[in-house]
Design an enzyme around this catalytic site. Structure first.
Site: not given
Ligand code: PGA
Length: 244
Positions: A8, A10, A93, A95, A160, A166, A205, A226
């Site tokens: 992803n 983003k 997601h 976010e 998730e 993140g 992460s 991500g």
């Molecule tokens: P991250 O994000 O691997 O940077 O923690 C994962 C995601 O939001 O899908």
């Protein structure tokens, strides 16, 4: 069932980055023990699809609108994403749920639109740190599954934990095993035999250093990645951690 490693991106990437972010995945993808997917921003889907044409790397989007066409300024429909070269779409997601107030019902409508257009939805669920601390993780995730998956669901669930996205923090192996077993049981309860067939990804992460430990746990059918997906060598290292 082969594992899926999905990246992803983003809101990262310009046209000039396609050569460094997507093209280096072509050759290595040939010999991986898992499926590979990249989900760039909508503006890059056509260029990434062209760069990966004929390769084993699939292309997806990060969101879609629930309607196919209409007066929805600034939105992109599932049909448009498919037209641009996407075959998959991430939906719900955290976010988007947090920043755009996407409810379970909205996510479900989007998943229906995606399925109707022939896109495979990856529906994200996960609890906040506060909910986890209160012992409510399963209740929250169970509610999201019930509300976000349409009755004709055919796709993927990504677990998730929001507090892991993140942050560099990941759940214990025991917690991942327990939550993935819970999600599998919920899927089977609702969808019967078909519920055994939906891959359940872990996200939050995932890095080369922790990938092998996370990806080879029971009921972990891959990862939604991500930050590490923005470095092809790290993304490929995560994919290589999948036991063949
Ligand atoms: P991250 O994000 O691997 O940077 O923690 C994962 C995601 O939001 O899908």
């Amino acid at each position: 069932m082969r594992a899926l490693i999905a990246g992803n991106w983003k809101m990262h990437g310009l046209l000039a980055d396609v050569a460094t972010l997507a093209a280096p995945l072509r050759e290595p993808a040939e010999s991986l023990a898992c499926d590979l997917l990249v989900c760039p921003p909508a503006t890059l889907i056509a260029a990434v699809a062209a760069a990966l044409a004929g390769s084993k790397v699939a292309v997806g989007a990060q969101d879609c609108h629930a309607k196919h066409t209409g007066p929805h300024t600034g939105e992109v429909s599932a049909a448009m994403l498919k037209d641009a070269g996407a075959a998959w779409v991430i939906l719900g997601h955290s976010e988007r749920r947090a920043d755009y107030a996407e409810s379970d019902a909205i996510v479900r409508d989007k998943a229906e639109a995606a399925i109707a257009c022939g896109l495979t939805p990856i529906v994200c669920v996960g609890e906040t740190g506060t909910q986890k601390a209160a012992g409510r993780a399963e209740e929250v995730v169970g509610g999201q599954l019930l509300g976000s998956l349409p009755d004709d669901f055919a796709g993927i669930v990504a677990y998730e934990p929001i507090w892991a996205i993140g942050t560099g923090h990941i759940p214990t192996e025991a917690d991942v095993i327990a939550m993935h077993a819970f999600i599998r049981a919920e899927l089977v309860r609702r969808f019967g035999l078909a519920g055994h067939g939906f891959r359940i990804l872990y996200g939050g992460s995932v890095k080369p250093a922790n990938a092998a430990a996370l990806l080879n746990l029971p009921e972990v059918g891959g990862a939604l990645v991500g930050g590490a997906s923005l470095k092809p060598e790290d993304f490929l290292a995560v994919a290589r951690a999948v036991a063949g």
